[in-house]
Design a protein around this motif. Sequence first.
Motif, PDB file in Angstrom:
ATOM      1  N   GLU A 196       7.404  26.758  -4.532  1.00  0.00           N
ATOM      2  CA  GLU A 196       6.881  25.844  -3.527  1.00  0.00           C
ATOM      3  C   GLU A 196       6.592  26.581  -2.223  1.00  0.00           C
ATOM      4  N   GLU A 197       7.407  27.561  -1.897  1.00  0.00           N
ATOM      5  CA  GLU A 197       7.155  28.347  -0.683  1.00  0.00           C
ATOM      6  C   GLU A 197       5.806  29.052  -0.772  1.00  0.00           C
ATOM      7  N   GLY A 198       5.505  29.619  -1.939  1.00  0.00           N
ATOM      8  CA  GLY A 198       4.224  30.285  -2.123  1.00  0.00           C
ATOM      9  C   GLY A 198       3.073  29.308  -2.119  1.00  0.00           C
ATOM     10  N   ARG A 199       3.241  28.168  -2.797  1.00  0.00           N
ATOM     11  CA  ARG A 199       2.160  27.177  -2.830  1.00  0.00           C
ATOM     12  C   ARG A 199       1.860  26.643  -1.434  1.00  0.00           C
ATOM     13  N   LYS A 200       2.889  26.534  -0.619  1.00  0.00           N
ATOM     14  CA  LYS A 200       2.697  26.049   0.748  1.00  0.00           C
ATOM     15  C   LYS A 200       1.798  26.996   1.536  1.00  0.00           C
ATOM     16  N   LYS A 201       1.972  28.297   1.331  1.00  0.00           N
ATOM     17  CA  LYS A 201       1.126  29.279   2.011  1.00  0.00           C
ATOM     18  C   LYS A 201      -0.305  29.241   1.475  1.00  0.00           C
ATOM     19  N   ASN A 202      -0.436  28.946   0.192  1.00  0.00           N
ATOM     20  CA  ASN A 202      -1.773  28.928  -0.404  1.00  0.00           C
ATOM     21  C   ASN A 202      -2.577  27.704   0.011  1.00  0.00           C
ATOM     22  N   ARG A 203      -1.918  26.618   0.367  1.00  0.00           N
ATOM     23  CA  ARG A 203      -2.617  25.435   0.883  1.00  0.00           C
ATOM     24  C   ARG A 203      -2.935  25.698   2.345  1.00  0.00           C
ATOM     25  N   ARG A 204      -4.149  26.143   2.608  1.00  0.00           N
ATOM     26  CA  ARG A 204      -4.455  26.635   3.950  1.00  0.00           C
ATOM     27  C   ARG A 204      -5.934  26.489   4.262  1.00  0.00           C
ATOM     28  N   VAL A 205      -6.265  26.623   5.550  1.00  0.00           N
ATOM     29  CA  VAL A 205      -7.642  26.756   6.006  1.00  0.00           C
ATOM     30  C   VAL A 205      -7.721  28.054   6.792  1.00  0.00           C
ATOM     31  N   GLU A 206      -8.671  28.897   6.446  1.00  0.00           N
ATOM     32  CA  GLU A 206      -8.855  30.169   7.122  1.00  0.00           C
ATOM     33  C   GLU A 206     -10.088  30.125   8.026  1.00  0.00           C
TER      34      GLU A 206
END
Length: 215
Positions: A196-206
Amino acid sequence: MTRSPRTQPSRLMVTSVVAAVVITGANLAAAGIARADETPSVPPGMEESAAPPVKVDPNDPDLKMPEGGTLAPEKVLNIKSVVEDLGGEERREDSNANIKFALQAEVLFGKDSAKLSPEANSRIAAIAEEVKKQNATKVRVFGFTDDLGSAAHGDVLSKQRAEAVNKVLSKQLPTTITFEIRGYGEEYPIADNATEEGRKKNRRVEVSFPRGESS
């Protein structure tokens, strides 16, 4: 409908890395608040290394080579630093050619939503100030999701979120800037989707733009 995460290569965060990347130019739309239909096949910073501008002569007498040794393929090295703040809510990457901000979706939107939260405005405003500081004329706004749910849903949601950020960002920048907006869905994760920690980082806007255009 929720599905299990698919196994994908992990892209773990590092505080400082040396990456062989070359930031390529984009085919952009007309000046002003515009979107380009022709977008890069991969986001900035994830392209393959380009051919170096200078060819190294393996027979150069000043080149100290061990007997039987050969040169490795040439690469263009681009120094990149990566810094995460506020527990990973904000991620900034600085390279020789580019600046990229990544904001976690949770601090910008509600769950499974593309409606910006009140807190999002101040974070987007800070990015706008950096764009102006660099005198950038091209800005990319790209959305990403984790690999939960359907890929089609992730593609749509990531594009909607990128458009929402761009709508606020573009109002704070000169009309001469060209914008490029795209949703990549679950493609190009920067962390491990198995946690979940990794998925949280992947849910992003750059938000990325060229650096060094300032005097």
